[in-house]
Design an enzyme around this catalytic site. Structure first.
Site, PDB file in Angstrom:
ATOM      1  N   CYS A   2       0.852  -1.202   0.000  1.00 15.01           N
ATOM      2  CA  CYS A   2       0.000   0.000   0.000  1.00 15.01           C
ATOM      3  C   CYS A   2       0.884   1.247   0.000  1.00 15.01           C
ATOM      4  CB  CYS A   2      -0.947   0.011   1.196  1.00 15.01           C
ATOM      5  SG  CYS A   2      -2.393  -1.056   0.996  1.00 15.01           S
ATOM      6  N   ASN A   4       1.850 -16.805  -3.873  1.00 16.15           N
ATOM      7  CA  ASN A   4       2.046 -17.503  -2.610  1.00 16.15           C
ATOM      8  C   ASN A   4       0.892 -17.103  -1.702  1.00 16.15           C
ATOM      9  OD1 ASN A   4       4.542 -18.620  -3.409  1.00 16.15           O
ATOM     10  ND2 ASN A   4       5.602 -16.727  -2.862  1.00 16.15           N
ATOM     11  N   HIS A  64      -0.401 -10.417  -4.399  1.00 14.89           N
ATOM     12  CA  HIS A  64       0.472 -10.067  -5.522  1.00 14.89           C
ATOM     13  C   HIS A  64       0.777 -11.319  -6.322  1.00 14.89           C
ATOM     14  CE1 HIS A  64       2.892 -10.989  -1.952  1.00 14.89           C
ATOM     15  NE2 HIS A  64       3.756 -11.562  -2.777  1.00 14.89           N
TER      16      HIS A  64
END
Ligand code: 5GP
Ligand code: ZN
Length: 113
Positions: free
Chosen positions: A7, A85, A98
């Site tokens: 962020c 992951n 991600h």
């Protein structure tokens, strides 16, 4: 979200080697590359893990994958691997969803030593 590295990267509070950005998605090179080319594609929205994706986020997930495709084309990647992951046991260290895009060098094949 406070105290989330990604962020902060989205907000420009932490510098990154940015490859792509639009209203919803951002892509930047991984700080510790595991292949010749290694970048991350993330939503700007803070979603902690793959398992936190909700129905309303599915268009955003689609956009992440079209961004992977667009960047693979632009960077002229011959082949690549996309990895997420999920969770501590899945090897996740940053809890803002991600997708790793890895290309070049000798990529090992999961499940084959
Ligand atoms: P995970 O293990 O959560 O799937 O992957 C997190 C990735 O984020 C790691 O490959 C790590 O090198 C990368 N990373 C962690 N902090 C930073 C940072 O501040 N900047 C960039 N560009 N990558 C980061
Ligand atoms: Zn976040």
């Amino acid at each position: 979200m406070r105290d989330c590295i990604f962020c902060k990267i989205v907000a420009g509070e932490i510098p990154s080697q940015k490859i792509y950005e639009d209203d919803d998605v951002m892509a930047f090179y991984d700080i510790h590359p595991k292949a010749d080319v290694h970048f991350l594609v993330i939503p700007k929205k803070h979603i902690p893990t793959y398992m936190d994706v909700e129905e309303q986020d599915l268009p955003l997930m689609g956009k992440i994958h079209s961004t992977v495709q667009k960047l693979a084309r632009e960077l002229e990647l011959k082949g690549f691997r996309v990895i997420n992951n999920c969770g501590k046991e899945g090897g996740q260290e940053v809890f803002h969803i991600h997708f790793h895009v890895l290309s070049g060098g000798k990529l090992g094949t999961p499940g084959q030593g």
